[in-house]
Design an enzyme around this catalytic site. Sequence first.
Site, PDB file in Angstrom:
ATOM      1  CG  ASP A  62      -1.439   1.422  11.140  1.00 40.21           C
ATOM      2  OD1 ASP A  62      -0.777   1.068  10.138  1.00 40.21           O
ATOM      3  OD2 ASP A  62      -2.460   0.828  11.515  1.00 40.21           O
ATOM      4  CB  VAL A  63       3.215   2.841   7.573  1.00 38.35           C
ATOM      5  CG1 VAL A  63       4.359   3.384   8.417  1.00 38.35           C
ATOM      6  CG2 VAL A  63       3.236   1.312   7.526  1.00 38.35           C
ATOM      7  CE1 TYR A 155       9.111  -9.019   5.412  1.00 34.36           C
ATOM      8  CE2 TYR A 155      10.639 -10.671   4.574  1.00 34.36           C
ATOM      9  CZ  TYR A 155      10.405  -9.490   5.254  1.00 34.36           C
ATOM     10  OH  TYR A 155      11.464  -8.788   5.774  1.00 34.36           O
ATOM     11  CE  LYS A 159      10.627  -5.863   4.086  1.00 33.94           C
ATOM     12  NZ  LYS A 159      10.946  -4.574   4.731  1.00 33.94           N
TER      13      LYS A 159
END
Length: 256
Positions: A62-63, A155, A159
């Site tokens: 899990d990052v 999102y 990014k």
Amino acid sequence: MILKDKVVVVTGVGPGMGQALCRGAAAEGAKVVISARSTDVIDALRSEISAGGGEAIAVPTDVTDTDQCRRLADEAVRAFGRIDGLVHSAYYHPDWAPLERCDIGQVSRALDVIAVGGLRIAQAVIPLMKRQGGGSIVNVSTMATRRPFPGEGGYAMGKAALGQLTRQLAVELAGTGIRVNTALMGWMDGVPLQSYFAAQEDGGAALRAETAARIPVGRIPPDRDCAKSVFFLLSDHASEISGASLDVNGGDWVAP
């Protein structure tokens, strides 16, 4: 086989792009370290790659957890002795909604998984890459940071922050031999998009045709082919490229 004998770590290996990255890297000769939260998914992919003659290990990660990111790097070194490449493709997508009504908790999670997660895993591999004299980090981003798409604000924010991480690290790691780049994906034909189309009233036929028609290459690029851009950035063919953002969208968005 442009990745022959290189050790490549891939985060966020779920259906679609993550699996395409691992399968393709193995086909290009890499020893692949497969990571995601789902043990079943990564174990199955490891078995598939091994059955095909490739080398791979699966490490549940899990990052959003710093210790798990460090363990991922340690397991890669324990298995293969080094890390030549890191591909950070882990992401979280908030519910589709305008930013004015979005759930702030979901946006925070997107930033944590995508951008801060990218920093966590980079911090885990950079010391080793420095000791071995180099390496390549590729962050997977999206065309939504170039051309805002309604409902994807949270999102895209994650990014976009990931893109800044790329640029920052590329400058800060000057002289270490470590290159850092971003590959920005557009529409990709793979499991996630196929599921989205299938949920439409007509099975997505009209939307698929409409989408393909506006992409200059005349089709929705398959995720396995989009993954090749990442392999290039990981490879020695890109030895002079760092801090770059490569658009991979079939010409759907063209930089000015």
